[in-house]
Design an enzyme around this catalytic site. Sequence first.
Site, PDB file in Angstrom:
ATOM      1  N   ASN A 208       0.853  -1.197   0.000  1.00 21.35           N
ATOM      2  CA  ASN A 208       0.000   0.000   0.000  1.00 21.35           C
ATOM      3  C   ASN A 208       0.882   1.239   0.000  1.00 21.35           C
ATOM      4  OD1 ASN A 208       0.532   0.840   2.849  1.00 21.35           O
ATOM      5  ND2 ASN A 208      -0.331  -1.186   3.238  1.00 21.35           N
ATOM      6  N   ASP A 277      -4.268  -6.797   4.970  1.00 25.49           N
ATOM      7  CA  ASP A 277      -5.193  -7.746   5.602  1.00 25.49           C
ATOM      8  C   ASP A 277      -5.087  -9.130   4.970  1.00 25.49           C
ATOM      9  OD1 ASP A 277      -6.416  -6.150   7.571  1.00 25.49           O
ATOM     10  OD2 ASP A 277      -7.533  -5.087   6.004  1.00 25.49           O
ATOM     11  N   LYS A 287       9.540 -16.516 -10.888  1.00 23.86           N
ATOM     12  CA  LYS A 287       8.725 -15.409 -11.403  1.00 23.86           C
ATOM     13  C   LYS A 287       7.515 -15.944 -12.190  1.00 23.86           C
ATOM     14  CE  LYS A 287       9.167 -11.520 -14.511  1.00 23.86           C
ATOM     15  NZ  LYS A 287       9.939 -10.957 -15.611  1.00 23.86           N
ATOM     16  N   PHE A 322      -4.866   2.561  15.019  1.00 24.34           N
ATOM     17  CA  PHE A 322      -5.252   3.564  14.029  1.00 24.34           C
ATOM     18  C   PHE A 322      -6.401   2.979  13.214  1.00 24.34           C
ATOM     19  CE2 PHE A 322      -2.281   7.206  13.288  1.00 24.34           C
ATOM     20  CZ  PHE A 322      -1.510   7.034  14.422  1.00 24.34           C
ATOM     21  N   LYS A 336     -13.636  -0.582  15.693  1.00 30.19           N
ATOM     22  CA  LYS A 336     -12.269  -1.111  15.875  1.00 30.19           C
ATOM     23  C   LYS A 336     -11.790  -0.889  17.303  1.00 30.19           C
ATOM     24  CE  LYS A 336     -10.853  -0.894  11.086  1.00 30.19           C
ATOM     25  NZ  LYS A 336     -10.303  -0.186   9.985  1.00 30.19           N
ATOM     26  N   LYS A 340     -11.094  -4.406  19.213  1.00 28.25           N
ATOM     27  CA  LYS A 340      -9.663  -4.737  19.363  1.00 28.25           C
ATOM     28  C   LYS A 340      -9.118  -4.317  20.731  1.00 28.25           C
ATOM     29  CE  LYS A 340      -9.229  -4.545  14.394  1.00 28.25           C
ATOM     30  NZ  LYS A 340      -8.329  -4.618  13.266  1.00 28.25           N
TER      31      LYS A 340
HETATM   32  O1  PMT Z   1       2.607   6.150   6.688  1.00 28.13           O
HETATM   33  P1  PMT Z   1       1.956   7.436   6.236  1.00 28.13           P
HETATM   34  O2  PMT Z   1       2.131   7.686   4.751  1.00 28.13           O
HETATM   35  O3  PMT Z   1       2.363   8.619   7.083  1.00 28.13           O
HETATM   36  O4  PMT Z   1       0.369   7.263   6.427  1.00 28.13           O
HETATM   37  C1  PMT Z   1      -0.163   7.180   7.716  1.00 28.13           C
HETATM   38  C2  PMT Z   1      -1.291   6.136   7.784  1.00 28.13           C
HETATM   39  C3  PMT Z   1      -2.462   6.572   6.913  1.00 28.13           C
HETATM   40  C4  PMT Z   1      -0.775   4.752   7.321  1.00 28.13           C
HETATM   41  C5  PMT Z   1      -1.720   6.043   9.305  1.00 28.13           C
HETATM   42  O5  PMT Z   1      -2.162   7.308   9.719  1.00 28.13           O
HETATM   43  C6  PMT Z   1      -2.803   5.011   9.525  1.00 28.13           C
HETATM   44  O6  PMT Z   1      -3.981   5.282   9.422  1.00 28.13           O
HETATM   45  N1  PMT Z   1      -2.386   3.750   9.841  1.00 28.13           N
HETATM   46  C7  PMT Z   1      -3.306   2.592   9.941  1.00 28.13           C
HETATM   47  C8  PMT Z   1      -3.604   2.079   8.566  1.00 28.13           C
HETATM   48  C9  PMT Z   1      -4.473   0.855   8.606  1.00 28.13           C
HETATM   49  O7  PMT Z   1      -3.997  -0.212   8.290  1.00 28.13           O
HETATM   50  O8  PMT Z   1      -5.685   1.027   9.045  1.00 28.13           O
HETATM   51  P2  PMT Z   1      -6.793  -0.145   9.187  1.00 28.13           P
HETATM   52  O9  PMT Z   1      -8.028   0.571   9.493  1.00 28.13           O
HETATM   53  O10 PMT Z   1      -6.738  -1.037   7.994  1.00 28.13           O
HETATM   54  O11 PMT Z   1      -6.273  -0.971  10.424  1.00 28.13           O
HETATM   55  C10 PMT Z   1      -6.719  -0.725  11.748  1.00 28.13           C
HETATM   56  C11 PMT Z   1      -5.623  -0.970  12.750  1.00 28.13           C
HETATM   57  O12 PMT Z   1      -5.321  -2.368  12.788  1.00 28.13           O
HETATM   58  C12 PMT Z   1      -4.310  -0.254  12.476  1.00 28.13           C
HETATM   59  O13 PMT Z   1      -3.759   0.140  13.712  1.00 28.13           O
HETATM   60  C13 PMT Z   1      -3.436  -1.336  11.831  1.00 28.13           C
HETATM   61  O14 PMT Z   1      -2.059  -1.131  12.123  1.00 28.13           O
HETATM   62  C14 PMT Z   1      -3.953  -2.596  12.518  1.00 28.13           C
HETATM   63  N2  PMT Z   1      -3.884  -3.814  11.718  1.00 28.13           N
HETATM   64  C15 PMT Z   1      -4.526  -3.917  10.523  1.00 28.13           C
HETATM   65  C16 PMT Z   1      -4.519  -5.116   9.827  1.00 28.13           C
HETATM   66  C17 PMT Z   1      -3.809  -6.210  10.369  1.00 28.13           C
HETATM   67  N3  PMT Z   1      -3.761  -7.360   9.725  1.00 28.13           N
HETATM   68  N4  PMT Z   1      -3.174  -6.089  11.551  1.00 28.13           N
HETATM   69  C18 PMT Z   1      -3.209  -4.915  12.230  1.00 28.13           C
HETATM   70  O15 PMT Z   1      -2.624  -4.802  13.315  1.00 28.13           O
END
Ligand code: PMT
Length: 398
Positions: A208, A277, A287, A322, A336, A340
């Site tokens: 991403n 995810d 490849k 986040f 979330k 979580k």
């Molecule tokens: O890195 P930058 O360019 O500065 O951008 C910042 C950002 C947009 C990446 C940051 O501000 C942000 O929002 N990070 C979380 C991105 C994210 O994956 O969001 P989510 O809503 O998909 O996930 C929710 C939370 O679960 C997040 O804390 C993530 O780290 C966590 N997660 C998600 C999927 C997974 N398999 N395991 C996780 O721990």
Amino acid sequence: MEKKRILVGISGGIAIYKACQLVSNLSKTHEVQVVMTSHAKEFMSPLTFETLTGRPVYSEMFGPGVDHSKVPHIDLAKWADLIVIVPATANFLAKMAHGLADDLMSSMMLAARSPVLVCPAMNTYMLAHEATQENIHILESRGIHVLNASSGLLACGDYGAGKLPEPGQIQDIIETLLIEEKDLAGLNVTITAGPTREALDPVRFISNYSSGKMGYALAQAALDRGARVRLISGPVSIDPPSGVELYPVESAQDMFEAVQNLLDDTDMLIKAAAVADYRPKVILDQKIKKSDDDLTLSLERNPDILAWAGEHKKDRTVLCGFAMETRNLLKNAQKKLESKHCDLLVANSLKEEGAGFGTDTNVATLLWPDREETLPMMSKKALAHKILDALVAIKEAK
Ligand code: PMT
């Protein structure tokens, strides 16, 4: 922030023109005293800085106009809450590193007791020279903060590292250094940052757009507030703050294992990383060859690291997740936060201007289990401090 006394030392380089903007900005909220080397005065008249600060510029150790009943280099060093050398030439870095004291500014640096930030700016080959690099290492090993020069087209026509960073960036660092409160001292803060990469074959991956800027800003802010910082970072192209313990990872599984290893020893876990995810069910050894047919990828779920941490963390550990959404931001973020078991959730929307991936700013809503606060657009650094303010309060209440 309360008004502080900032001593700006200016050595002789073309980047002085940026120092004018910095001095002007700082003078709006702080007391600023400028000291110039004699070479600096060849580039710019002291009058400019005297007008911006409303104070005389000091430069000479001896001679007419110097009040010899005082000891200026000692008085100036004692006066300052913070000293900033901007621009710092190769010559001035060398003088500082080797303790030369042959003019007012270098003598003052030997007497300095306050935090010092130096901002090197010079020709790229001068910066890369072993002598300059060794001098920078000497200064860093003494606890002096050295701001990395940025890269671009230089005044001499060469291209490369050596540019003075923008005044706003220098000012952000100055404000951070002026924070005296080390409210994270003694705490272990673990931060995840950047994207993950999920390999398909030896040459391709799913990922991403995360740049790591948000997570790295949190790491810098936590360091500045006295924490021991472990930064688990996916692949990014920015430098980690000096002083963090870096755990470079590629995939979500790597990140999961790093979090599992550190969680027991973590007081605050902040999950700013953008974790994939899903990952390809099979990673091919060779490849993938193109053919005339469409290609269907089969994906499987990655571990949800945040959810795992929410279930396995100790009571004393503060958990901050986040949420990055493109719609229903607050509803999804609230879900979330609860599912979580987070103490705090930082919600940001990719649809908001100045927020999300790659930007230096962000627009966020902080969600606690019982309330929420929407913040205006601010630098990721300023947001990092807001998040840490909230986490410190949660930690104190635990
Ligand atoms: O890195 P930058 O360019 O500065 O951008 C910042 C950002 C947009 C990446 C940051 O501000 C942000 O929002 N990070 C979380 C991105 C994210 O994956 O969001 P989510 O809503 O998909 O996930 C929710 C939370 O679960 C997040 O804390 C993530 O780290 C966590 N997660 C998600 C999927 C997974 N398999 N395991 C996780 O721990």
